[in-house]
Write a protein that holds these residues in place. Structure first.
Motif, mmCIF file in Angstrom:
data_model
loop_
_atom_site.group_PDB
_atom_site.id
_atom_site.type_symbol
_atom_site.label_atom_id
_atom_site.label_comp_id
_atom_site.label_asym_id
_atom_site.label_seq_id
_atom_site.Cartn_x
_atom_site.Cartn_y
_atom_site.Cartn_z
ATOM 1 N N PRO A 168 0.765 -1.215 -0.151
ATOM 2 C CA PRO A 168 0.038 0.067 0.003
ATOM 3 C C PRO A 168 0.778 1.224 0.047
ATOM 4 O O PRO A 168 0.529 2.136 -0.553
ATOM 5 N N ARG A 169 1.982 1.291 0.561
ATOM 6 C CA ARG A 169 2.716 2.566 0.574
ATOM 7 C C ARG A 169 3.211 2.905 -0.816
ATOM 8 O O ARG A 169 3.686 4.297 -1.162
ATOM 9 N N THR A 170 3.149 2.048 -1.588
ATOM 10 C CA THR A 170 3.556 2.395 -3.141
ATOM 11 C C THR A 170 2.371 3.112 -4.057
ATOM 12 O O THR A 170 2.527 3.573 -5.063
ATOM 13 N N TRP A 171 1.253 3.236 -3.324
ATOM 14 C CA TRP A 171 0.173 3.881 -3.710
ATOM 15 C C TRP A 171 0.112 5.449 -3.703
ATOM 16 O O TRP A 171 0.357 6.074 -2.715
ATOM 17 N N HIS A 172 0.236 6.044 -5.085
ATOM 18 C CA HIS A 172 0.611 7.300 -5.102
ATOM 19 C C HIS A 172 -0.728 8.397 -5.185
ATOM 20 O O HIS A 172 -0.439 9.424 -5.339
ATOM 21 N N PHE A 173 -1.879 7.777 -5.472
ATOM 22 C CA PHE A 173 -2.964 8.647 -5.643
ATOM 23 C C PHE A 173 -3.697 9.081 -4.510
ATOM 24 O O PHE A 173 -3.631 8.520 -3.728
ATOM 25 N N THR A 174 -4.243 10.358 -4.791
ATOM 26 C CA THR A 174 -4.638 11.063 -3.830
ATOM 27 C C THR A 174 -6.393 11.173 -4.317
ATOM 28 O O THR A 174 -6.483 11.277 -5.147
ATOM 29 N N ASP A 175 -7.159 11.297 -3.053
ATOM 30 C CA ASP A 175 -8.593 11.691 -3.123
ATOM 31 C C ASP A 175 -9.361 10.769 -4.036
ATOM 32 O O ASP A 175 -10.115 11.183 -4.807
ATOM 33 N N VAL A 176 -8.859 9.404 -3.903
ATOM 34 C CA VAL A 176 -9.581 8.553 -4.846
ATOM 35 C C VAL A 176 -10.663 7.835 -3.873
ATOM 36 O O VAL A 176 -10.270 7.446 -2.952
ATOM 37 N N ASN A 177 -11.985 7.658 -4.321
ATOM 38 C CA ASN A 177 -12.958 7.083 -3.731
ATOM 39 C C ASN A 177 -12.911 5.504 -3.529
ATOM 40 O O ASN A 177 -13.541 4.695 -4.198
ATOM 41 N N ALA A 178 -11.809 5.063 -2.826
ATOM 42 C CA ALA A 178 -11.496 3.587 -2.779
ATOM 43 C C ALA A 178 -10.647 3.358 -1.455
ATOM 44 O O ALA A 178 -9.920 4.262 -1.126
ATOM 45 N N LYS A 179 -10.735 2.248 -0.970
ATOM 46 C CA LYS A 179 -9.960 1.517 0.243
ATOM 47 C C LYS A 179 -8.701 0.797 -0.298
ATOM 48 O O LYS A 179 -8.790 0.144 -1.159
ATOM 49 N N ILE A 180 -7.644 1.248 -0.127
ATOM 50 C CA ILE A 180 -6.297 0.651 -0.412
ATOM 51 C C ILE A 180 -5.989 -0.343 0.687
ATOM 52 O O ILE A 180 -5.612 0.080 1.808
ATOM 53 N N ILE A 181 -5.872 -1.712 0.007
ATOM 54 C CA ILE A 181 -5.223 -2.633 1.076
ATOM 55 C C ILE A 181 -4.382 -3.330 0.374
ATOM 56 O O ILE A 181 -4.107 -3.629 -0.884
ATOM 57 N N SER A 182 -3.591 -4.243 1.253
ATOM 58 C CA SER A 182 -2.590 -5.312 0.873
ATOM 59 C C SER A 182 -3.226 -6.775 0.265
ATOM 60 O O SER A 182 -4.216 -7.095 0.758
ATOM 61 N N VAL A 183 -2.386 -7.218 -0.256
ATOM 62 C CA VAL A 183 -2.799 -8.570 -0.677
ATOM 63 C C VAL A 183 -2.994 -9.510 0.504
ATOM 64 O O VAL A 183 -3.978 -10.306 0.679
ATOM 65 N N LYS A 184 -2.008 -9.330 1.539
ATOM 66 C CA LYS A 184 -2.196 -10.121 2.666
ATOM 67 C C LYS A 184 -3.490 -9.949 3.417
ATOM 68 O O LYS A 184 -4.378 -10.596 3.921
ATOM 69 N N GLU A 185 -3.897 -8.345 3.438
ATOM 70 C CA GLU A 185 -5.043 -8.193 4.355
ATOM 71 C C GLU A 185 -6.535 -8.900 3.247
ATOM 72 O O GLU A 185 -7.519 -9.370 3.977
ATOM 73 N N TYR A 186 -6.294 -8.456 2.268
ATOM 74 C CA TYR A 186 -7.467 -9.063 1.172
ATOM 75 C C TYR A 186 -7.617 -10.647 1.626
ATOM 76 O O TYR A 186 -8.904 -11.101 1.599
ATOM 77 N N ILE A 187 -6.512 -11.329 1.564
ATOM 78 C CA ILE A 187 -6.521 -12.867 1.720
ATOM 79 C C ILE A 187 -7.015 -13.333 2.985
ATOM 80 O O ILE A 187 -7.889 -14.055 3.164
ATOM 81 N N GLY A 188 -6.350 -12.608 3.897
ATOM 82 C CA GLY A 188 -6.414 -13.182 5.251
ATOM 83 C C GLY A 188 -7.628 -12.484 6.285
ATOM 84 O O GLY A 188 -8.058 -13.061 7.267
ATOM 85 N N ASN A 189 -7.926 -11.200 5.836
ATOM 86 C CA ASN A 189 -8.932 -10.472 6.865
ATOM 87 C C ASN A 189 -10.441 -11.015 6.367
ATOM 88 O O ASN A 189 -10.690 -10.739 5.348
ATOM 89 N N ALA A 190 -10.967 -11.500 7.384
ATOM 90 C CA ALA A 190 -12.455 -11.950 7.370
ATOM 91 C C ALA A 190 -13.480 -10.761 6.915
ATOM 92 O O ALA A 190 -14.484 -11.165 6.259
ATOM 93 N N GLU A 191 -12.952 -9.611 7.146
ATOM 94 C CA GLU A 191 -13.998 -8.627 6.740
ATOM 95 C C GLU A 191 -14.330 -8.680 5.266
ATOM 96 O O GLU A 191 -15.202 -8.176 4.649
ATOM 97 N N TYR A 192 -13.289 -9.168 4.477
ATOM 98 C CA TYR A 192 -13.654 -9.143 3.191
ATOM 99 C C TYR A 192 -13.994 -10.483 2.477
ATOM 100 O O TYR A 192 -14.028 -10.527 1.314
ATOM 101 N N HIS A 193 -14.060 -11.499 3.321
ATOM 102 C CA HIS A 193 -14.434 -12.718 2.952
ATOM 103 C C HIS A 193 -15.992 -12.891 2.333
ATOM 104 O O HIS A 193 -16.384 -13.660 1.430
#
Length: 651
Positions: A168-193
């Motif tokens: 996520p630290r490589t994401w350069h864009f600002t004011d974008v209507n989206a949540k930036i998450i890592s692969v690890k978080e998407y795969i492992g966090n139950a919130e996204y399951h």
């Protein structure tokens, strides 16, 4: 079948009258005056579903009543000859989109209280019964009122768009209507399951087969989430033939956009459907709609006329700092949109090609079975030709492709399936079924989210895995390569040391690996299904002195166990119901569902595309009728795609 939707006009009254008479019983029909009022009332909307590309034909309609905080579906109807092929689903999905975009609190409707199948269909969408109203339609005809609540989270202050990146630290864009998450978080966090309302934008650094980028798109699809790019698009990029076939319909636009380019080779970058190259805006948008990917580069070459040489997904690291400023503007505009167009391919053409591999050791159909398919096709008036992978260039001579070679996402079977679909052919196995059935991680996620019982499963991820993760397992366990087939790449281990060794080997091939509890049964059920209807039922017994149906280490005559084919009517109801539910999650193609029945519980092991149909085994009960039923399905699909005559399912 390509469907379109539009608002009604007064000229639709004749069609709506016909639709009422052919779709509803007398006690539910609206008269002409009521229908005319629906067309003119400021408090009602009528939406017409049409099929076809240029000469569009109305096939269904939906009447909506508009309220301040809710949207009432007054009626949904489809012409009888077009029922059971997704028109109702298409209309209902449009109603959900309208209600969401208008920030309404709920969808409501009434349905015939005696129509259990219809009520079940609505409830599968999430509609909840509210109350029964006696004599609603007429004396003795009750209705069931249902509601679909639309929680505020669907449209208020919640990040609907999720962007998945490696870091996520490589994401350069600002004011974008989206949540930036890592692969690890998407795969492992139950919130996204389990949240299937998410739109997932996969911006991983690589989409290669079985990389993290590949699995993000695969898992998002299994979770019922809208993902860009999807796995089908990822695979499309690897085949020049598929790319050129898909882009045929915009060839004139390509020639016009590139007419002033003097170089022989030329390329543009497409960022979120836009490009900063002057005069190429419309072409960039069209290409994005065909290959939905956030960032990609298109290489053109001129040989008489312009053609696409290749398309490459782009990672942020490959974009210059100056260009990133442009991308930032496009990204902001893109994520402010309320909806995202979904690409569609046009379908047309006739004759049947059956893909075979004469050198395959264990093909899905033996030579005698292949002859039975050809005879069944001849009885139905369909010319049949057996083709091999060398026949890519002649696929557009046929109306349908029937794959009878073992399929794989990573070889010519998938490429030919995708190419055939792009050319307008009816395809079994369709490319989406191949993708969904080829990977056990996808199926595990899909079944778990839909509450289908499977063996206890753990998914190990290479960079997150630690040997201590194996300590809590109850051995023996079974470790599986995600795309294993015919018992290959499936290994039973008896202790932690063996598990660690197997995992280290499999991690060389895939970033993710499946580990399941060991469940033994004397036999596996295999239920053959097409068009969400059971075809055959087999018991496949384990190989002698082995825990699997196939034992590739045994003597040639003992490499597979016995089988027993039964009438579908003799299959236990809970086995059949589970098989149909699992197959329906994959699609409506030809599938073989493998199940185990242990202590009264039914476990789905996997759904296979391209199931075995061999002479004297799967056809042991139905004989030639089994081949007739499959060919009849292909025949009906061709007729629908060609619109040659009214489609009526066989009885």
């Amino acid at each position: 079948m390509t469907l379109h939707i539009r608002k009604s006009s007064p000229e639709d009254l004749v069609f709506l009258e016909k639709l009422e008479k052919e779709s509803f019983p007398d006690y539910q029909q609206n008269n002409r005056r009521s229908l005319a009022l629906s067309l003119s009332s400021p408090f009602q909307e009528v939406w017409i579903a049409e099929k076809g590309k240029s000469a569009r034909q109305p096939v269904g309609a939906m009447v909506l009543h508009l309220h301040k905080k809710s949207l009432r579906i007054y009626s949904i109807a489809t012409l009888p000859e077009f029922q059971n092929i997704g028109v109702g689903r298409f209309l209902l999905n449009h109603a959900l989109n309208l209600a969401t975009s208008r920030k309404q609190e709920k969808l409501t409707l009434e349905a015939d209280a005696s129509n259990g199948k219809l009520l079940e269909w609505y409830q599968q969408w999430g509609f909840k019964p509210v109350k029964t109203v006696k004599d609603y339609y007429a004396e003795g005809y009750d209705c069931q009122k249902l509601e679909f609540p639309l929680p505020a989270s669907l449209y208020q202050n919640r990040m609907k768009n999720v962007i998945v990146v490696n870091q996520p630290r490589t994401w350069h864009f600002t004011d974008v209507n989206a949540k930036i998450i890592s692969v690890k978080e998407y795969i492992g966090n139950a919130e996204y399951h389990a949240d299937n309302s998410l739109r997932v934008f996969n911006l991983c650094s690589s989409y290669q087969y079985q990389s993290y980028g590949y699995y993000v798109s695969l898992l998002a699809s299994a979770r019922g989430q809208r993902v860009i790019p999807n796995v089908t698009t990822i695979r499309d990029f690897s085949s020049t033939g598929v790319i050129r076939s898909i882009t045929t319909e915009i060839n004139e636009l390509l020639q016009t956009a590139l007419r002033h380019v003097k170089e022989k080779d030329f390329s543009i970058n497409v960022y979120f459907g836009h490009t900063n190259v002057r005069g190429m805006k419309k072409m960039a948008l069209q290409l994005y709609q065909l290959f939905e990917t956030p960032l990609f580069r298109v290489h053109f070459t001129r040989n008489g006329e312009w053609m696409i040489k290749k398309i490459q997904p782009l990672s942020l690291s490959k974009i210059s700092e100056d260009e990133l400023l442009v991308v930032n503007d496009f990204a902001r505009e893109y994520f402010d949109k309320k909806r995202f167009n979904k690409s569609r391919l046009t379908a047309y053409k006739y004759d049947l090609a059956i893909l075979v591999n004469p050198q395959e050791t264990t093909p899905p159909s033996c030579n005698t079975a292949l002859k039975m398919f050809k005879q069944a096709a001849n009885r139905k008036g369909i010319y049949t030709e057996f083709i091999t992978k060398k026949d890519f260039d002649k696929i557009n001579e046929f109306d349908a492709l029937f794959i009878r070679e073992t399929t794989s996402v990573n070889d010519h079977t998938y490429e030919l399936s995708r190419l055939a679909y792009a050319e307008g052919l009816v395809v079994i196995d369709d490319p989406w079924s191949i993708l969904r059935c080829s990977n056990k991680i996808y199926q595990n996620e899909l079944f778990r989210n839909n509450k289908i019982l499977t063996p206890q499963t753990t998914v190990f991820t290479k960079n997150l895995f630690q040997s201590s993760d194996l300590e809590g397992l109850s051995y023996p366990v079974v470790i599986k390569q995600p795309d294993s087939a015919f018992s290959l790449g499936i290994i039973k281990v008896d202790n932690m040391a063996e598990a660690l060794q197997v995992l280290n080997n499999l991690f060389k091939k895939s970033d993710m690996v499946i580990c399941q509890e060991f469940t033994y049964s004397e036999f596996d059920w295999r239920i053959g299904i097409i068009d969400n209807t059971p075809l055959f039922a087999c018991k496949y017994y384990m190989t002698k002195d082995h825990w699997q149906i196939y034992n590739w280490q045994g003597e040639a005559e003992e490499q597979s166990g016995d089988s027993e084919t039964l009438p579908v009517s003799e299959v236990p109801a809970h086995v059949l119901e589970t098989a149909l539910k699992a197959a329906a999650l994959i699609g409506d193609g030809l599938y073989g569902v493998d199940l185990k029945e242990i202590d009264g519980k039914v476990y789905v092991m996997e759904v296979n595309d391209n199931p075995n149909i061999d002479f004297g085994i799967e056809d042991d009960v139905l004989k030639e009728k089994l081949y007739d039923l499959i060919i009849e399905s292909i025949h009906n699909r061709i007729e629908i795609s060609k619109n040659l005559k009214r489609y009526v399912t066989g009885k």
